[in-house]
Enzyme design. Structure first.
Site: not given
Ligand code: GDD
Length: 347
Positions: A9, A49, A63, A95, A123
């Site tokens: 990654g 990754g 996947y 995570t 994960k």
């Molecule tokens: N992506 C996204 N897009 N998220 C949104 C949106 C949008 O338009 N609107 C609200 N959200 C909310 C999601 O529903 C979630 O609750 C929060 O914002 C964060 O979303 P993401 O930034 O996509 O990250 P994540 O928390 O789901 O996951 C990330 O963090 C994890 C660690 O806690 C990723 O990087 C994962 O790979 C990582 O493991």
């Protein structure tokens, strides 16, 4: 002699920062390719990754399981089968998504897991197979349970980057509205630059172990948006509920706007704000079938045992991202004016 690190990654946000950090420390760094484990004989493997987008994992669950779950097993097995277990240390990118429907607030290394997406379930396998190889075969394998960490090179479809990119486009007149999913979820956000240092520290410990890496502060998505706009002098107020919630511009600090965005853009932005002050809307297409509502990590163990203390707070992170995206979008804007086509990224 210089140490050798292998990063799966390496082209992602964390891989890029980690490679830069280790190279500065004098490491020889390899990115993953087939059969490279045997060739490069790494002292350290950083298994970053993965298919890392939670929402996307609902569309491509198989996947995701293969890459994030079995992919971890492949690394551990390679080290075991090649007889490298005494010379190679392994970092597994675990995570905070493992906590999912949280069983405890804040979350520590002892909080039970309750994954809420195909990503988190995959994960979970990665986490436990790492622990199992450590206990069964004595591998120096550790999990970093990292809470959300962002930066100017964060993928464009994660919420932080989506917001800072959209803000930059909106103030420059390249985009009218930011469409969001769940505005109420809360995340413990840090800067990826700080988090790769924790990965490194985890592998420098004599005894392998698992660590929560977090800031200890949680913030709503809504507040992240508000603070991002505030960075450029724009005050946003949210009203309404659920799918009908909107964010509107309620005032502009012109001095700050001029300083951060540039005088040339103020008049046209003021006209736009008067004509249509609505900048944030909800689009349920961004909702997830099962959501993780609240993440808040307790970083006590990493602070005490690793001596890890992050340098960026949330405002420092947002400032870094907003500054960078303003530059990027100004460049895109010049390209457009010069007749070249530019692309936007959507989830
Ligand atoms: N992506 C996204 N897009 N998220 C949104 C949106 C949008 O338009 N609107 C609200 N959200 C909310 C999601 O529903 C979630 O609750 C929060 O914002 C964060 O979303 P993401 O930034 O996509 O990250 P994540 O928390 O789901 O996951 C990330 O963090 C994890 C660690 O806690 C990723 O990087 C994962 O790979 C990582 O493991």
């Amino acid at each position: 002699m210089a140490k050798t690190a292998l990063i799966t990654g390496i082209t992602g946000q964390d891989g890029a920062y980690l490679a830069e950090f280790l190279i500065k420390k004098g490491y020889l760094v390899h990115g993953i390719k087939r059969r490279i484990i045997q060739e490069s004989k790494p002292d350290e493997i950083y298994n970053l990754g993965a298919m890392s987008h939670v929402k996307v994992s609902f569309d491509v669950p198989e996947y995701t399981a293969n890459t994030d779950g079995i992919g971890t097993l492949r690394i551990l097995e390679a080290v075991r089968l090649l007889g490298m277990k005494d010379n190679t240390r392994i970092y597994q990118a675990s995570t905070s998504e493992l906590y999912g429907l949280v069983q405890e607030v804040p979350q520590t290394e002892k909080t039970p897991f309750y994954p809420r997406s195909p990503y988190a379930v995959a994960k979970l396998y990665g986490y436990w197979i790492t622990v199992n190889y450590r206990e069964a075969y004595g591998l120096h394998a550790s999990n970093g349970i990292l809470f959300n960490h962002e930066s100017p090179i964060r993928g464009e479809t994660f919420v932080s980057r989506k917001v800072t990119r959209a803000l930059a486009r909106i103030v420059l007149g390249m985009q009218e509205t930011l469409f969001m999913g769940n505005l109420s979820s809360k995340r413990d956000w840090g800067h990826a630059k700080d988090y790769v240092k924790a990965m490194y520290l985890i592998l420098q410990q004599a005894i392998p172990d698992d660590y929560v890496i977090a800031t200890g502060i949680t913030t709503e998505v809504r507040e992240f948006i508000r603070r991002s706009f505030a960075m450029t002098g724009i005050e946003i107020t949210f009203s309404g509920e659920g799918e009908n919630e909107t964010g509107t511009i309620t005032s502009i600090d012109e001095t700050l706007f001029n300083e951060k965005v540039g005088k040339d853009h103020l008049e046209s932005f003021k006209i736009r704000a008067k004509k249509n002050p609505l900048v944030v809307k909800v689009d349920p297409a961004y909702y997830r079938p099962t959501e993780v509502d609240l993440l808040l990590g307790d970083p006590t163990k990493s602070r005490v045992k690793l001596g890890w203390i992050p340098e960026y707070d949330l405002d420092g992170l947002i400032l870094d991202m907003v500054t960078s995206d303003l530059l990027l979008m100004k460049r895109e804007s010049y390209l457009r004016k010069g007749g070249f086509s530019t692309y936007n990224y959507f989830e």
